[in-house]
Design an enzyme around this catalytic site. Structure first.
Site, short mmCIF file in Angstrom:
data_model
loop_
_atom_site.label_atom_id
_atom_site.label_comp_id
_atom_site.label_asym_id
_atom_site.label_seq_id
_atom_site.Cartn_x
_atom_site.Cartn_y
_atom_site.Cartn_z
N ALA A 1 0.85 -1.19 0.00
CA ALA A 1 0.00 0.00 0.00
C ALA A 1 0.88 1.24 0.00
O ALA A 1 2.07 1.16 0.30
CB ALA A 1 -0.93 0.00 1.22
N MET A 2 0.28 2.38 -0.33
CA MET A 2 1.04 3.64 -0.43
C MET A 2 0.17 4.79 0.02
O MET A 2 -0.96 4.95 -0.43
CB MET A 2 1.52 3.84 -1.87
CG MET A 2 2.17 5.17 -2.12
SD MET A 2 3.63 5.43 -1.08
CE MET A 2 3.67 7.21 -1.01
N GLU A 3 0.73 5.66 0.88
CA GLU A 3 -0.03 6.65 1.63
C GLU A 3 -0.29 7.95 0.90
O GLU A 3 -0.36 9.02 1.53
CB GLU A 3 0.71 6.96 2.94
CG GLU A 3 2.05 7.67 2.78
CD GLU A 3 3.25 6.74 2.74
OE1 GLU A 3 4.37 7.22 2.95
OE2 GLU A 3 3.06 5.55 2.48
N HIS B 1 -1.96 1.78 9.30
CA HIS B 1 -0.60 2.23 8.95
C HIS B 1 -0.67 3.39 7.95
O HIS B 1 -0.06 4.44 8.16
CB HIS B 1 0.17 1.05 8.36
CG HIS B 1 1.58 1.36 7.98
ND1 HIS B 1 2.66 0.95 8.73
CD2 HIS B 1 2.11 2.03 6.92
CE1 HIS B 1 3.78 1.36 8.16
NE2 HIS B 1 3.46 2.02 7.05
N GLU B 2 -1.40 3.18 6.88
CA GLU B 2 -1.43 4.21 5.83
C GLU B 2 -2.17 5.46 6.28
O GLU B 2 -1.80 6.57 5.88
CB GLU B 2 -2.06 3.63 4.55
CG GLU B 2 -1.39 2.37 4.02
CD GLU B 2 0.10 2.53 3.78
OE1 GLU B 2 0.56 3.66 3.53
OE2 GLU B 2 0.81 1.51 3.85
N HIS C 1 0.03 7.70 8.23
CA HIS C 1 0.91 8.48 7.35
C HIS C 1 0.28 9.80 6.92
O HIS C 1 1.00 10.72 6.50
CB HIS C 1 1.23 7.69 6.10
CG HIS C 1 2.37 6.74 6.22
ND1 HIS C 1 3.57 7.09 6.78
CD2 HIS C 1 2.50 5.43 5.84
CE1 HIS C 1 4.41 6.05 6.73
NE2 HIS C 1 3.78 5.04 6.17
N GLU D 1 7.96 5.79 8.44
CA GLU D 1 7.64 4.36 8.51
C GLU D 1 7.71 3.77 9.92
O GLU D 1 6.90 2.91 10.26
CB GLU D 1 8.54 3.58 7.55
CG GLU D 1 8.43 4.02 6.10
CD GLU D 1 7.01 3.91 5.54
OE1 GLU D 1 6.16 3.26 6.18
OE2 GLU D 1 6.76 4.46 4.47
#
Length: 899
Positions: free
Chosen positions: A294-296, A329-330, A333, A352
């Protein structure tokens, strides 16, 4: 959530590196950074893109407001795989001379006369590539209704692939605002960081979509996606929270929406700064990546479906928990990373490490029954294993260029970073720590920071100062080892001496004088309270504790260090092992296994503790123990003693398995499902005849009527059957993969094709990966699965077929791929083959993954030298606790009959 991504360097321009604190004289020295010139900086990007998926290309137009800070004759920015059709600067009539540097990924626009300081608009018309792997601007294929192939577009820019989408200053410290416009098919949905401002038809079945301007942010956080999507959403306060999925997948996104809606108010309160964007989308994409899930992107978080969607037919309890944790988590961010961003990749852990800590803290708040801190011990062990070997690096590690930055996405940055944060929070107190974080968010919103900015804010909010402790753990590599020496009990109190050295699994600690200021929670077993001691040298002053029971170190397991006990102290803890809290039971098991693996204590001590674990003890401890036994079993490959080890391991695991059986019971704890899966998977790996036979029987039932098998049972049965597959069984699994109805299901089956214990069957999976059958992003997943069981086979195959495998991989991940396949090997010849491969295919500045793999292989070999201690133990060991009666057969277990 990015793992070990890699990119190539920017233009070589020297910039002064941030100085490390003076008291850390032995810390590594920050190198001169390779960054873009500071004479021109971006203010605002106005970007238009028109994709041409059929030709895997796109047209782009960028209008960039820039500030020239000092006179210069050229503008230098990042560009990769872009071709320029027109470049112009407002106020200049001449077209600049364009120089492209493919290796450095830069474009230089040189003008005939210097540009005076001031604001300008740089206009660029260009063309770029659409990739088929998850980097830059990419397309993913998937099966739509009726099996027809459909496509969707996405972007992935961290750490430095925004330059593949637009010419830009692709560095985290060069923040700007962005306005994006995209021309897409009229029947598609387009999504970006901000809401759609307006959409207009442009004919020919197309529409032009204009998005609202973003806040000031780093280039790697920009996002664009388009496809046949649907969106389910909910207003949380004044924020529109949505989950975007392929059409038809809305039901699979409801758990994600519920989770995000729950987390957003929690984060608003914790950070003390409300989420600042008008919407927050969680976007699901088919396929897979070699190194991230995944990417924030700010306001438009990208997820592969495995980490976002829950399918009632396929998803297990582990899947539900994983999705909740990845979402947390994302979303964390959106503050740590997006609102406040590290100034340079040295401080990547500010993104992170904090998100890795917060993902557990936030989800544990809502789901304490999942015991995520206890679960998290396994990932901390992985980080410690890396940190205890050659090839490790400090949490804050000097990064010269983006090539090195890619390698920093690893367990040190994520898991060690999160563990250190947890330790510091435990030391200063939750309220004080949160007060410091709130100050940090308030004072640095929309800006860039270095780690010391955070320590300053926490120290300002807390009477306990953490700066020096934090420096020790973030600026030095390695794992402290705290040892409890001989203890003396007088008048109801215990005096225990604590000493400090460095724990290492190789020679990396030799000759070092490094010590840390280590907060150690210590308590005598049976006493009501303990104390925190700062061990700051080789030897600490004796600590006085209430009570005369054995002293327990790292009570609660919040500290980042290994614990070792004098023989009599260990014997006392082992005798009363069942009295320890679950986290301390697991901590003692983990430390004993780690110390035994390098010969610091007898390896048999680990099995001694395992034998004392009651069958009805914490499910997560049994899950961890099962996985540890499977890991040890790999080191027995090719040894005559393996059968005796497996027999003993089966004796251990049959005890809890007899209690939980094959099938779920009403009212059982959530984590029992995970325990059951781990136990049966291990028994399958140990070739337990009864377990394999029962799995095969259930597999036949599954083939006949899949809908009658629960998701949890499907996962267990398929895993055991695949691990023990022969040719006909593999053919059945292969047929299931080919006809899989969903992308999640397809991914499951293609992964299972690679896990067979029989190397001849595993070879069939490797051969399949070179065909066009599986989607391109899933083909590396097949090799990864083979590598878990047959690392030499998978690595050698990848090396031999590199010209075919290279195009399957994300451009930024190639340097890590082959080392990641090989690091489970215990063949020293594998190191020679890896080095030969690296000489031709891995740049010298991108070999940290190679160094870690080599260290891991040497460690695996070292573990093998201590197996004789286990063999002697097994030959003379008493039966495990609770195993005095004859062990039940598998068909006597609950759920194994009557179907």
């Amino acid at each position: 959530m990015k793992i070990q991504r890699f990119a190539v360097a920017a233009l070589l321009v020297v910039a002064l590196a941030r100085a490390l604190p003076a008291q850390c004289a032995d810390a590594v020295t920050a190198p001169e950074r390779i960054v873009l010139p500071s004479s021109v900086v971006p203010v605002h990007y106005d970007v238009e893109v028109t994709p041409d998926v059929a030709h895997l290309s796109f047209r782009g137009r960028a209008r960039i407001e820039v500030d020239v800070t000092r006179a210069t004759q050229s503008i230098v920015l990042n560009a990769a795989d872009l071709s320029f059709e027109r470049v112009a600067l407002a106020g200049r009539t001449e077209a600049p001379k364009i120089t492209l540097d493919a290796e450095q990924q830069t474009a230089t626009f040189a003008f005939g006369a210097p540009l005076a300081p001031g604001r300008y608009v740089l206009s660029i018309d260009y063309r770029g590539k659409i990739y088929q792997q998850a980097s830059g601007f990419f397309v993913l294929d998937y099966a739509g209704d009726g099996g027809a192939t459909k496509q969707a577009l996405f972007t992935q820019f961290e750490n430095s692939d925004a330059r593949r989408f637009l010419p830009c200053w692709d560095e985290p410290g060069r923040k700007a605002t962005f306005t994006l416009t995209a021309t897409v098919a009229a029947n598609e949905t387009a999504v970006s960081n901000m809401p759609v401002a307006k959409a207009e038809s442009v004919g020919a079945g197309l529409k032009r979509v204009h998005f609202a301007p973003t806040p000031k942010m780093s280039s790697y956080l920009l996002f664009f996606g388009a496809g046949d999507f649907e969106r389910l959403h909910r207003m949380i306060g004044n924020v529109d929270v949505g989950v975007i999925v392929k059409r038809g997948d809305a039901a699979r996104g409801r758990f994600a929406l519920d989770t995000a809606a729950q987390l957003l108010p929690y984060y608003n309160d914790y950070f003390g700064t409300p989420y600042p964007l008008p919407k927050l989308d969680l976007i699901a994409a088919p396929g897979s990546s070699q190194f991230f899930g995944a990417m924030e992107n700010w306001g438009a978080i990208f997820y592969f479906e495995r980490d976002l969607l829950i399918d009632a037919r396929l998803s297990t309890e582990d899947d539900r928990q994983n999705v909740a944790v990845v979402i947390a988590h994302e979303m964390a961010h959106q503050w740590f990373g997006d609102l406040v961003t590290m100034a340079w990749w040295d401080d990547l852990w500010l993104n992170e490490g904090f998100a890795s800590w917060m993902e557990i803290k936030a989800v544990d708040h809502f789901h304490p029954q999942w015991k995520l801190w206890l679960q998290g011990q396994s990932s901390v062990q992985q980080a410690m294993s890396t940190d205890a070997a050659s090839g490790t690096h400090p949490i804050i590690t000097p990064i010269k260029d983006v090539l090195q930055a890619s390698a920093a996405f690893d367990s040190i940055t994520y898991q060690k970073g999160g563990a250190v944060i947890r330790m510091l929070e435990a030391y200063v107190g939750e309220d004080e720590f949160r007060a410091g974080v709130r100050r940090y968010m308030h004072d640095h919103a929309y800006g860039n920071t270095v780690t010391d900015d955070l320590w300053a804010e926490i120290d300002a909010a807390s009477p306990k100062k953490i700066r020096d402790i934090a420096h020790d753990f973030t600026l030095h590599a390695g794992v402290p080892l705290i040892a409890a020496q001989a203890a003396q009990c007088e008048h109801g109190t215990l005096r225990v001496a604590l000493t400090q050295t460095r724990f290492a699994i190789d020679d990396s600690a030799k000759g070092g004088a490094q010590v840390w200021r280590v907060p150690v929670a210590v308590q005598t077993l049976g006493s009501a309270a303990g104390t925190h001691v700062i061990v700051s040298g080789r030897t600490a002053e004796p600590t006085t504790l209430a009570g005369c029971g054995p002293a327990l170190l790292n009570v609660g397991q919040a500290g980042y260090f290994r614990s070792r006990y004098a023989p009599e102290a260990f014997a006392g803890l082992a005798e009363r092992f069942s009295e320890l809290a679950a986290e301390d039971q697991l901590g003692l098991l983990n430390d004993t296994e780690a110390l035994g693996s390098v010969g610091r204590v007898p390896m048999a001590q680990f099995l001694l503790l395992a034998g004392k674990l009651p069958p009805n003890d914490e499910p997560l401890i049994w899950s961890n123990l099962a996985q540890s036994l499977v890991s040890l079993d790999k080191r027995y490959a090719g040894r005559a003693e393996r059968s005796a080890f497996r027999a003993y391991a089966r004796t251990l695991l049959q005890r809890p398995l007899a209690l939980v059986g094959w099938d779920a019971r009403a009212g059982e704890a959530d984590n029992v499902e995970s325990q059951r899966a781990s136990l049966l998977a291990a028994m399958g790996r140990f070739s337990d005849a009864a377990v394999v036979a029962e799995a095969q029987r259930r597999f036949r039932e599954f083939i006949a009527a899949p809908s009658r098998v629960s998701a949890a049972q499907r996962n267990i049965v398929l895993g055991v059957v695949a691990a023990n597959a022969d040719g006909p069984t593999w053919d059945q699994l292969h047929a299931l993969a080919r006809k899989a109805a969903t992308e999640l299901e397809k991914q499951d089956y293609y992964r299972l094709l690679g896990v067979a214990a029989d190397p001849r069957i595993a070879q069939r999976a490797l051969d399949l990966s070179l065909t066009q059958e599986a989607p391109v992003t899933l083909r590396p997943l097949i090799l990864d699965s083979v590598a878990r069981v047959h690392p030499e086979l998978a690595a050698d195959f990848a090396i031999a077929h590199w010209s075919a495998i290279d195009p399957m991989l994300e451009s930024d991940s190639k340097a890590q791929y082959v080392p990641s396949l090989a690091d489970g090997s215990d063949d020293l010849n594998m190191i020679t083959r890896l080095n030969a491969f690296a000489a031709g295919h891995i740049p010298s500045s991108a070999r940290s993954s190679l160094e870690k793999a080599v260290a891991r292989i040497r460690y695996n070999v070292q573990i093998g030298t201590h197996l004789a201690d286990i063999d002697r133990w097994i030959a003379t060991a008493p039966r495990p606790q609770g195993a005095n009666d004859p062990l039940p057969g598998i068909h006597d277990m609950p759920g194994a009959s009557g179907r």
